[in-house]
Design a protein around this motif. Structure first.
Motif, PDB file in Angstrom:
ATOM      1  N   TYR A   3       0.844  -1.187   0.000  1.00  0.00           N
ATOM      2  CA  TYR A   3       0.000   0.000   0.000  1.00  0.00           C
ATOM      3  C   TYR A   3       0.881   1.239   0.000  1.00  0.00           C
ATOM      4  CZ  TYR A   3      -3.877  -3.063   1.292  1.00  0.00           C
ATOM      5  OH  TYR A   3      -4.826  -4.044   1.308  1.00  0.00           O
ATOM      6  N   TYR A   4       0.253   2.357  -0.405  1.00  0.00           N
ATOM      7  CA  TYR A   4       0.981   3.611  -0.538  1.00  0.00           C
ATOM      8  C   TYR A   4       0.132   4.760   0.007  1.00  0.00           C
ATOM      9  CZ  TYR A   4       3.117   0.478  -3.911  1.00  0.00           C
ATOM     10  OH  TYR A   4       3.700  -0.613  -4.507  1.00  0.00           O
ATOM     11  N   ILE A   5       0.824   5.721   0.614  1.00  0.00           N
ATOM     12  CA  ILE A   5       0.165   6.945   1.073  1.00  0.00           C
ATOM     13  C   ILE A   5       1.254   7.980   1.312  1.00  0.00           C
ATOM     14  CG2 ILE A   5       0.181   6.371   3.560  1.00  0.00           C
ATOM     15  CD1 ILE A   5      -2.745   7.610   3.592  1.00  0.00           C
ATOM     16  N   SER A   6       0.894   9.237   1.235  1.00  0.00           N
ATOM     17  CA  SER A   6       1.840  10.324   1.444  1.00  0.00           C
ATOM     18  C   SER A   6       1.152  11.467   2.175  1.00  0.00           C
ATOM     19  CB  SER A   6       2.360  10.812   0.084  1.00  0.00           C
ATOM     20  OG  SER A   6       3.286  11.859   0.244  1.00  0.00           O
ATOM     21  N   ASP A   7       1.970  12.315   2.769  1.00  0.00           N
ATOM     22  CA  ASP A   7       1.497  13.592   3.315  1.00  0.00           C
ATOM     23  C   ASP A   7       0.432  13.442   4.395  1.00  0.00           C
ATOM     24  OD1 ASP A   7       3.001  15.617   1.569  1.00  0.00           O
ATOM     25  OD2 ASP A   7       2.126  14.235   0.102  1.00  0.00           O
ATOM     26  N   LEU A   8       0.691  12.560   5.353  1.00  0.00           N
ATOM     27  CA  LEU A   8      -0.229  12.435   6.483  1.00  0.00           C
ATOM     28  C   LEU A   8      -0.263  13.727   7.298  1.00  0.00           C
ATOM     29  CD1 LEU A   8       0.779   8.843   7.633  1.00  0.00           C
ATOM     30  CD2 LEU A   8      -1.241   9.500   6.310  1.00  0.00           C
ATOM     31  N   HIS A   9       0.868  14.361   7.470  1.00  0.00           N
ATOM     32  CA  HIS A   9       1.001  15.620   8.219  1.00  0.00           C
ATOM     33  C   HIS A   9       0.379  15.531   9.613  1.00  0.00           C
ATOM     34  CE1 HIS A   9       2.941  18.418   5.412  1.00  0.00           C
ATOM     35  NE2 HIS A   9       2.426  17.630   4.480  1.00  0.00           N
ATOM     36  N   LEU A  10       0.707  14.468  10.323  1.00  0.00           N
ATOM     37  CA  LEU A  10       0.226  14.318  11.693  1.00  0.00           C
ATOM     38  C   LEU A  10       0.740  15.486  12.541  1.00  0.00           C
ATOM     39  CD1 LEU A  10       0.931  10.489  12.083  1.00  0.00           C
ATOM     40  CD2 LEU A  10      -1.227  11.593  11.439  1.00  0.00           C
ATOM     41  N   TYR A 127       6.039   2.589 -13.248  1.00  0.00           N
ATOM     42  CA  TYR A 127       5.101   3.497 -12.594  1.00  0.00           C
ATOM     43  C   TYR A 127       5.889   4.477 -11.723  1.00  0.00           C
ATOM     44  CZ  TYR A 127       1.385   0.261 -13.853  1.00  0.00           C
ATOM     45  OH  TYR A 127       0.507  -0.512 -14.545  1.00  0.00           O
ATOM     46  N   HIS A 128       5.275   5.617 -11.436  1.00  0.00           N
ATOM     47  CA  HIS A 128       5.860   6.569 -10.484  1.00  0.00           C
ATOM     48  C   HIS A 128       4.764   7.014  -9.518  1.00  0.00           C
ATOM     49  CE1 HIS A 128       7.633   9.911  -8.531  1.00  0.00           C
ATOM     50  NE2 HIS A 128       7.140  10.848  -9.318  1.00  0.00           N
ATOM     51  N   LEU A 129       5.007   6.777  -8.235  1.00  0.00           N
ATOM     52  CA  LEU A 129       4.084   7.216  -7.188  1.00  0.00           C
ATOM     53  C   LEU A 129       4.765   8.316  -6.393  1.00  0.00           C
ATOM     54  CD1 LEU A 129       2.685   3.810  -5.888  1.00  0.00           C
ATOM     55  CD2 LEU A 129       2.007   5.140  -7.889  1.00  0.00           C
ATOM     56  N   HIS A 130       4.002   9.341  -6.039  1.00  0.00           N
ATOM     57  CA  HIS A 130       4.545  10.504  -5.337  1.00  0.00           C
ATOM     58  C   HIS A 130       3.484  11.131  -4.454  1.00  0.00           C
ATOM     59  CE1 HIS A 130       2.290  13.585  -7.580  1.00  0.00           C
ATOM     60  NE2 HIS A 130       2.344  12.703  -8.571  1.00  0.00           N
ATOM     61  N   GLY A 131       3.897  12.123  -3.715  1.00  0.00           N
ATOM     62  CA  GLY A 131       3.001  12.958  -2.920  1.00  0.00           C
ATOM     63  C   GLY A 131       3.337  14.407  -3.180  1.00  0.00           C
ATOM     64  N   HIS A 132       3.511  15.142  -2.090  1.00  0.00           N
ATOM     65  CA  HIS A 132       3.985  16.524  -2.031  1.00  0.00           C
ATOM     66  C   HIS A 132       2.972  17.558  -2.519  1.00  0.00           C
ATOM     67  CE1 HIS A 132       6.820  19.745  -1.552  1.00  0.00           C
ATOM     68  NE2 HIS A 132       6.676  20.097  -2.818  1.00  0.00           N
ATOM     69  N   ASN A 148      -0.505  10.351  -7.829  1.00  0.00           N
ATOM     70  CA  ASN A 148      -0.373  11.139  -6.605  1.00  0.00           C
ATOM     71  C   ASN A 148      -1.061  10.365  -5.485  1.00  0.00           C
ATOM     72  OD1 ASN A 148      -0.469  13.043  -4.567  1.00  0.00           O
ATOM     73  ND2 ASN A 148      -1.588  14.568  -5.754  1.00  0.00           N
ATOM     74  N   VAL A 149      -0.311  10.029  -4.424  1.00  0.00           N
ATOM     75  CA  VAL A 149      -0.901   9.290  -3.298  1.00  0.00           C
ATOM     76  C   VAL A 149      -0.981  10.154  -2.037  1.00  0.00           C
ATOM     77  CG1 VAL A 149      -0.289   7.025  -4.206  1.00  0.00           C
ATOM     78  CG2 VAL A 149       1.310   8.185  -2.674  1.00  0.00           C
ATOM     79  N   SER A 150      -1.050  11.480  -2.220  1.00  0.00           N
ATOM     80  CA  SER A 150      -1.243  12.374  -1.077  1.00  0.00           C
ATOM     81  C   SER A 150      -2.530  11.977  -0.360  1.00  0.00           C
ATOM     82  CB  SER A 150      -1.325  13.826  -1.541  1.00  0.00           C
ATOM     83  OG  SER A 150      -0.114  14.265  -2.099  1.00  0.00           O
ATOM     84  N   ALA A 151      -2.525  12.129   0.953  1.00  0.00           N
ATOM     85  CA  ALA A 151      -3.648  11.682   1.781  1.00  0.00           C
ATOM     86  C   ALA A 151      -4.992  12.211   1.288  1.00  0.00           C
ATOM     87  CB  ALA A 151      -3.412  12.083   3.237  1.00  0.00           C
ATOM     88  N   GLU A 152      -5.035  13.461   0.861  1.00  0.00           N
ATOM     89  CA  GLU A 152      -6.299  14.040   0.400  1.00  0.00           C
ATOM     90  C   GLU A 152      -6.830  13.314  -0.830  1.00  0.00           C
ATOM     91  OE1 GLU A 152      -3.791  17.309   2.212  1.00  0.00           O
ATOM     92  OE2 GLU A 152      -3.442  15.804   0.690  1.00  0.00           O
ATOM     93  N   ILE A 153      -5.934  12.841  -1.681  1.00  0.00           N
ATOM     94  CA  ILE A 153      -6.312  12.189  -2.938  1.00  0.00           C
ATOM     95  C   ILE A 153      -6.794  10.763  -2.700  1.00  0.00           C
ATOM     96  CG2 ILE A 153      -5.426  11.410  -5.196  1.00  0.00           C
ATOM     97  CD1 ILE A 153      -5.663  14.470  -4.937  1.00  0.00           C
ATOM     98  N   VAL A 154      -6.193  10.079  -1.721  1.00  0.00           N
ATOM     99  CA  VAL A 154      -6.521   8.663  -1.480  1.00  0.00           C
ATOM    100  C   VAL A 154      -7.461   8.486  -0.281  1.00  0.00           C
ATOM    101  CG1 VAL A 154      -4.412   7.875  -2.616  1.00  0.00           C
ATOM    102  CG2 VAL A 154      -4.399   8.235  -0.130  1.00  0.00           C
ATOM    103  N   ASP A 155      -8.179   9.533   0.039  1.00  0.00           N
ATOM    104  CA  ASP A 155      -9.196   9.493   1.105  1.00  0.00           C
ATOM    105  C   ASP A 155      -8.602   9.074   2.450  1.00  0.00           C
ATOM    106  OD1 ASP A 155     -11.798  10.026   1.937  1.00  0.00           O
ATOM    107  OD2 ASP A 155     -12.442   7.944   1.662  1.00  0.00           O
ATOM    108  N   TYR A 156      -7.385   9.545   2.730  1.00  0.00           N
ATOM    109  CA  TYR A 156      -6.734   9.326   4.029  1.00  0.00           C
ATOM    110  C   TYR A 156      -6.601   7.837   4.368  1.00  0.00           C
ATOM    111  CZ  TYR A 156      -7.925  14.190   3.962  1.00  0.00           C
ATOM    112  OH  TYR A 156      -8.048  15.495   3.558  1.00  0.00           O
ATOM    113  N   THR A 157      -6.425   7.030   3.322  1.00  0.00           N
ATOM    114  CA  THR A 157      -6.348   5.580   3.460  1.00  0.00           C
ATOM    115  C   THR A 157      -5.238   5.038   2.571  1.00  0.00           C
ATOM    116  OG1 THR A 157      -8.764   5.543   3.689  1.00  0.00           O
ATOM    117  CG2 THR A 157      -7.678   3.434   3.267  1.00  0.00           C
ATOM    118  N   PRO A 158      -4.354   4.203   3.092  1.00  0.00           N
ATOM    119  CA  PRO A 158      -3.360   3.580   2.213  1.00  0.00           C
ATOM    120  C   PRO A 158      -4.065   2.897   1.028  1.00  0.00           C
ATOM    121  CG  PRO A 158      -2.832   3.139   4.499  1.00  0.00           C
ATOM    122  CD  PRO A 158      -4.205   3.771   4.483  1.00  0.00           C
ATOM    123  N   ILE A 159      -3.436   2.969  -0.139  1.00  0.00           N
ATOM    124  CA  ILE A 159      -4.065   2.491  -1.371  1.00  0.00           C
ATOM    125  C   ILE A 159      -3.103   1.575  -2.123  1.00  0.00           C
ATOM    126  CG2 ILE A 159      -3.304   4.507  -2.729  1.00  0.00           C
ATOM    127  CD1 ILE A 159      -6.120   4.425  -4.078  1.00  0.00           C
TER     128      ILE A 159
END
Length: 167
Positions: A3-10, A127-132, A148-159
Motif C-alpha cells: 500500500y501507498y500513502i503520502s502527506d499524512l502531516h500528523l 510506474y511513479h508514485l509521489h506525494g507533495h 499522486n498518493v497524497s492523503a487528500e487524494i486517497v481518502d486518508y487511506t493507504p491504497i
C-alpha cells in the motif's frame, strides 16, 4: 499486499485549512487516518509512506505508527528531516530512504516524495508514485502511470497500485 500513502502531516494544525481537509481538528484527522489504516492494512502488509508523515512530535508520531498494522517504509519528504533523527521515530520504519524502486506484482515502481516529470523506466512501463502536491496536483502535466498518493487524494487511506489504476 503493498500500500501507498503520502502527506499524512500528523500534528500539523495548519494543514487542515491549507488543503481544506474535512476535519474540525488534528485529533479528528488522526482518528480517521488511524481507523482507515486499521480497517485496511494487515500485519503482513507493507505500507510505503512517501514523505511528510508529520510535523515535529517525533515520539508521538512513532507511537501512532507503532500501533498501526503493517511493515512501514518511509521515503522521506521535506517535512521529515527533523524527525528522522529521533530514535523512537526511526525504529518505527523497516527502512528510511529518499528514493526507492520496487516491484509490485510484476510492475516496476519508482517511489519519490516529489512528482517527477521523467522517471527511470518511464518508457519501459515503470510506474511513479509521489506525494507533495496534496490536492493541488491539477497543475501537473498528465502522465500515464504517474499517481499522486497524497492523503487528500486517497481518502486518508493507504491504497494499492491496483486501486490506483482503477481510479
Amino acid at each position: 499486499m503493498k500500500y501507498y500513502i503520502s502527506d499524512l502531516h500528523l500534528f500539523h494544525n495548519r494543514i487542515l485549512e491549507k488543503f481544506n481537509r474535512p476535519f474540525s481538528s488534528v485529533e479528528e484527522m488522526h482518528e480517521v487516518i488511524i481507523n482507515n489504516w486499521k480497517n485496511k492494512v494487515k500485519d503482513d502488509d507493507t505500507v510505503y509512506i512517501l514523505g511528510d508523515v508529520g510535523m515535529y512530535h517525533a515520539r508521538e508520531i512513532g507511537n501512532i505508527l507503532n500501533n498501526l498494522p503493517g511493515r512501514k517504509i518511509l521515503v522521506t519528504g521535506n517535512h521529515d528531516f527533523k524527525n528522522i533523527h529521533s530514535s523512537s521515530y526511526k525504529k518505527t520504519f523497516a527502512k528510511i530512504t529518499s528514493y526507492l524502486e520496487i516491484e509490485d506484482n510484476g510492475r516496476n515502481v519508482v517511489l519519490f516524495h516529489y512528482p517527477i516529470e521523467d522517471w527511470n523506466g518511464k518508457y519501459r512501463g515503470y510506474y511513479h508514485l509521489h506525494g507533495h502536491v496534496h490536492n493541488n496536483g491539477d497543475s501537473l502535466s498528465k502522465k500515464d502511470r504517474r499517481y499522486n498518493v497524497s492523503a487528500e487524494i486517497v481518502d486518508y487511506t493507504p491504497i494499492s497500485l491496483d486501486e490506483l489504476e482503477q481510479k
